[in-house]
Scaffold this motif. Structure first.
Motif, PDB file in Angstrom:
ATOM      1  N   HIS A 504       0.839  -1.210   0.000  1.00 45.95           N
ATOM      2  CA  HIS A 504       0.000   0.000   0.000  1.00 45.95           C
ATOM      3  C   HIS A 504       0.873   1.259   0.000  1.00 45.95           C
ATOM      4  O   HIS A 504       0.583   2.224  -0.712  1.00 45.95           O
ATOM      5  N   LEU A 505       1.931   1.219   0.782  1.00 43.74           N
ATOM      6  CA  LEU A 505       2.819   2.387   0.863  1.00 43.74           C
ATOM      7  C   LEU A 505       3.424   2.692  -0.515  1.00 43.74           C
ATOM      8  O   LEU A 505       3.390   3.837  -0.972  1.00 43.74           O
ATOM      9  N   LEU A 506       3.962   1.666  -1.163  1.00 37.86           N
ATOM     10  CA  LEU A 506       4.659   1.923  -2.428  1.00 37.86           C
ATOM     11  C   LEU A 506       3.702   2.270  -3.563  1.00 37.86           C
ATOM     12  O   LEU A 506       4.036   3.059  -4.442  1.00 37.86           O
ATOM     13  N   ILE A 507       2.519   1.676  -3.556  1.00 35.26           N
ATOM     14  CA  ILE A 507       1.557   2.010  -4.614  1.00 35.26           C
ATOM     15  C   ILE A 507       1.121   3.468  -4.488  1.00 35.26           C
ATOM     16  O   ILE A 507       0.994   4.183  -5.471  1.00 35.26           O
ATOM     17  N   ASN A 508       0.941   3.916  -3.267  1.00 29.97           N
ATOM     18  CA  ASN A 508       0.315   5.224  -3.056  1.00 29.97           C
ATOM     19  C   ASN A 508       1.262   6.364  -2.687  1.00 29.97           C
ATOM     20  O   ASN A 508       0.843   7.511  -2.654  1.00 29.97           O
ATOM     21  N   TYR A 509       2.499   6.023  -2.367  1.00 30.54           N
ATOM     22  CA  TYR A 509       3.424   7.085  -1.925  1.00 30.54           C
ATOM     23  C   TYR A 509       4.790   6.962  -2.606  1.00 30.54           C
ATOM     24  O   TYR A 509       5.259   5.844  -2.853  1.00 30.54           O
ATOM     25  N   ASP A 510       5.385   8.119  -2.870  1.00 28.27           N
ATOM     26  CA  ASP A 510       6.803   8.145  -3.227  1.00 28.27           C
ATOM     27  C   ASP A 510       7.547   8.142  -1.906  1.00 28.27           C
ATOM     28  O   ASP A 510       7.173   8.864  -0.981  1.00 28.27           O
ATOM     29  N   VAL A 511       8.578   7.339  -1.825  1.00 32.35           N
ATOM     30  CA  VAL A 511       9.372   7.312  -0.593  1.00 32.35           C
ATOM     31  C   VAL A 511      10.808   7.638  -0.995  1.00 32.35           C
ATOM     32  O   VAL A 511      11.373   6.965  -1.870  1.00 32.35           O
ATOM     33  N   LYS A 512      11.373   8.664  -0.369  1.00 32.91           N
ATOM     34  CA  LYS A 512      12.715   9.119  -0.786  1.00 32.91           C
ATOM     35  C   LYS A 512      13.773   8.050  -0.558  1.00 32.91           C
ATOM     36  O   LYS A 512      13.784   7.396   0.490  1.00 32.91           O
ATOM     37  N   HIS A 513      14.663   7.943  -1.529  1.00 30.71           N
ATOM     38  CA  HIS A 513      15.798   7.018  -1.427  1.00 30.71           C
ATOM     39  C   HIS A 513      16.744   7.496  -0.317  1.00 30.71           C
ATOM     40  O   HIS A 513      16.875   8.694  -0.075  1.00 30.71           O
ATOM     41  N   LEU A 514      17.380   6.572   0.385  1.00 28.95           N
ATOM     42  CA  LEU A 514      18.343   6.948   1.434  1.00 28.95           C
ATOM     43  C   LEU A 514      19.755   6.795   0.869  1.00 28.95           C
ATOM     44  O   LEU A 514      20.090   5.720   0.339  1.00 28.95           O
ATOM     45  N   ALA A 515      20.564   7.844   0.994  1.00 32.60           N
ATOM     46  CA  ALA A 515      21.923   7.776   0.443  1.00 32.60           C
ATOM     47  C   ALA A 515      22.724   6.693   1.158  1.00 32.60           C
ATOM     48  O   ALA A 515      23.572   6.021   0.568  1.00 32.60           O
ATOM     49  N   GLU A 516      22.425   6.495   2.435  1.00 28.97           N
ATOM     50  CA  GLU A 516      23.197   5.522   3.223  1.00 28.97           C
ATOM     51  C   GLU A 516      22.288   4.874   4.251  1.00 28.97           C
ATOM     52  O   GLU A 516      21.397   5.550   4.797  1.00 28.97           O
ATOM     53  N   ARG A 517      22.507   3.592   4.530  1.00 28.76           N
ATOM     54  CA  ARG A 517      21.680   2.939   5.546  1.00 28.76           C
ATOM     55  C   ARG A 517      22.195   3.311   6.936  1.00 28.76           C
ATOM     56  O   ARG A 517      23.388   3.076   7.232  1.00 28.76           O
ATOM     57  N   PRO A 518      21.343   3.875   7.805  1.00 29.08           N
ATOM     58  CA  PRO A 518      21.814   4.168   9.172  1.00 29.08           C
ATOM     59  C   PRO A 518      22.289   2.883   9.848  1.00 29.08           C
ATOM     60  O   PRO A 518      21.693   1.824   9.657  1.00 29.08           O
TER      61      PRO A 518
END
Ligand code: HEM
Length: 544
Positions: A504-518
């Motif tokens: 549901h999140l990916l179909i309905n929202y853009d989610v910003k890419h993370l430059a680095e994994r915390p």
């Protein structure tokens, strides 16, 4: 007179004096813990600073920072050659006897009266103090109820979850299609969604959304987790004293949740009684398909009158919340961090799959559709491997009074805690190709290829072996849900829950890419998740 005495005492309390007292206290505590611990076979190797009481003193502190490295060393040196070794104890946490993969099936074949999961959980989770009454973990009837009912009722649970999760994601992420919204991934996203979804399955609506109920449920689960750290810092010999005080908080939070859950349980018991008595007013009444009903029906069928007590059912809801919420939230947290910090094509691939299946199923999530989400299934399983949150799994306590002898010829006394290594297996290059890499579609590539084959081509493929790479299929190389007859009975629920939530999140929202994994941190045998944020924005193409 009393004032004079107090002043004399104050004059003698110096900083040096306190340090000496503390050292004496810990030395005595370690010695007592050492004397009370089960004796280990002389032939068994130890990692860390070794065995003996002087080593125990060093291990109990160094274990907080070095347990992960020690386990890895033991795995390379012993487990990979079919040998058992001991991971030393840290202050309040017992030593673990780490069984090699080659002996895991022997371990899992032992009856509960010989090697017990629940007794191990009772010790590890401090069941004497942390779960309101000792009987709750001593006789974990709620686990039996989940084993018997959850997987077989998933078809009924899925539409409820669909509703709860889609509504929850939209509430948290909002409807702004222009600006990104920043959300704390663990506290602001996972820990807001998972408790509601879990309680939709446990107690249904509207209670699953009652903020006071949820706040106190979460406070209870935090009490148990805090207990881990408190008990780990306090020598075992003092646990009865500390436990009596530490046990007050979970009792209080249970008491606050019961204000809401008890009326519902009493009403359900009444309704079921009237329905079974054939009262005409109940002809059309359909009992809700949730944990409360499952508990009542299972206890009635098995003649467990004690488990029909409304207060008992209300307490049983607590450990299930505990078993579900943090494990699922930590897993979901790790998955999102992994997929958002890897190549952006992964998110795109997951989004395409989710969109396609959601549309194929007529704009809703179904069991059949979720079963075809091979990429998402793989991304979650790969995250459990790559970003594991515990060093060992599959803990068992030796219950046979005479002890038990392993295939290696080692004799383990009553009380010995056995476990299986997880982080070293998850990162083993002999088991997984390029183990350090987060390869989201590691397990789905072959499956997707298989689905495109014609029947003759399919016949040549070992389909069973390929299907064993599914998220919920446990094995000696996929231990994130444990393994054997006590493997997590909630894993089927979790698989559906996370797939729906991320879909549901990916179909309905853009989610910003993370430059680095915390980066995560390890304290003792557990991973502490990093503080991380996601940035989301409603997608302009409205599919939902
Ligand atoms: C990602 C989420 C979860 C993870 C990683 C997880 C992991 C585990 C693990 C490692 C075990 C021990 C298995 C063993 O000793 O072999 C376990 C046991 C258990 N889990 Fe889960 N779990 C999760 C979610 C859930 C949920 C949602 C529920 C309930 C709805 C649940 C209920 C249980 C129960 C009742 C047991 C005890 C089973 C037994 O001893 O027979 N878990 N889980």
């Amino acid at each position: 007179m009393a004032r004079e005495e107090a002043s004399i005492v104050a004059q003698h309390v110096t900083f040096g004096g306190i340090i000496v007292l503390l050292i004496a206290y810990f030395a005595l505590a370690v010695l007592l813990g050492f004397l009370r611990a089960p004796r280990y076979p002389a032939a068994i190797p130890w990692v860390g600073h070794g065995k003996g009481w002087a080593a125990a003193l060093r291990n109990c502190f160094a274990g907080f920072t070095s347990s992960k490295r020690w386990l890895q060393e033991g795995y390379e040196k012993y487990s990979k050659h079919g040998k058992t070794f001991v991971l030393p104890s840290m202050l309040g946490a017992p030593a673990e006897t780490v069984i090699p993969r080659s002996q895991m099936s022997w371990m899992l074949d032992q009856p509960d009266a010989v090697l017990s999961t629940s007794a191990a959980h009772y010790d590890i989770l401090h069941g004497e103090y942390s779960f309101v009454k000792p009987i709750i973990l001593k006789d974990p009837y709620h686990e039996h109820v989940v084993h018997k009912n959850l997987a077989r009722n998933l078809n009924a649970v899925i539409p409820e979850l669909d509703d709860e999760l889609c509504r929850g994601v939209d509430e948290l992420c909002g409807s702004d299609a222009r600006a990104f919204k920043k959300i704390n991934l663990l506290e602001g996203f996972m820990m807001r969604l998972i408790p509601k979804a879990t309680n939709r399955m446990l107690v249904g609506e509207p209670l699953c959304r009652n903020q006071d109920f949820l706040d106190n449920m979460l406070a209870f689960t935090m009490d148990v987790i805090r207990g881990f750290f408190i008990f780990a810092l306090v020598p075992r010999v003092l646990h009865p004293v500390v436990g009596t005080v530490a046990g007050l908080a979970p009792k209080y939070h249970y008491w606050r949740t019961r204000k809401w859950s008890l009326p519902l349980i009493k009403e359900r018991l009444e309704d079921i009684k009237k329905k079974d008595a054939g009262e005409p007013a109940y002809n059309e009444w359909k009992e809700p398909n949730d944990f409360v009903t499952w508990s009542i029906r299972t206890a009635m069928a098995e003649g467990r009158r004690d488990e029909l007590d409304p207060g008992r059912i209300a307490i049983r809801i607590m450990p299930i919340n505990f078993a579900s919420i943090h494990t699922t939230a930590m897993t979901g947290h790790a998955v999102l961090l992994d997929i958002l910090s890897t190549d952006p094509s992964v998110v795109e691939g997951l989004r395409q799959e989710a969109e396609r299946i959601w549309k194929e199923e007529g704009g809703k999530w179904t069991k059949q559709g979720l079963a075809r989400m091979y990429r998402m299934d793989s991304a979650i399983r790969e995250s459990q491997r790559h970003s594991a949150f515990a060093l060992t799994f599959v803990q068992r306590k030796v219950m046979a009074k005479e002890g038990i002898t392993s295939p290696e010829g080692l004799h383990f006394e009553y009380g010995t805690l056995l476990s299986c290594p997880w982080t070293p297996v998850a990162g083993d290059g002999d088991i997984h190709d390029r183990p350090d890499e987060y390869d989201a579609f590691r397990y789905s590539r072959a499956r997707e290829e298989y689905e495109t084959m014609n029947p003759e081509e399919k016949e040549k493929v070992d389909a069973l072996k390929m299907k064993q790479n599914g998220l919920v299929t446990t094995s000696d190389r996929h231990l994130a849900f444990g393994h054997g007859r006590h493997a997590c009975p909630g894993r089927f629920f979790v698989a559906h829950e996370l797939k729906m939530m991320f879909g549901h999140l990916l179909i309905n929202y853009d989610v910003k890419h993370l430059a680095e994994r915390p980066r995560s941190m390890w304290v003792g045998r557990n991973m502490v998740p990093p503080t991380a944020y996601i940035e989301v924005r409603r997608r302009r193409i409205q599919n939902a």
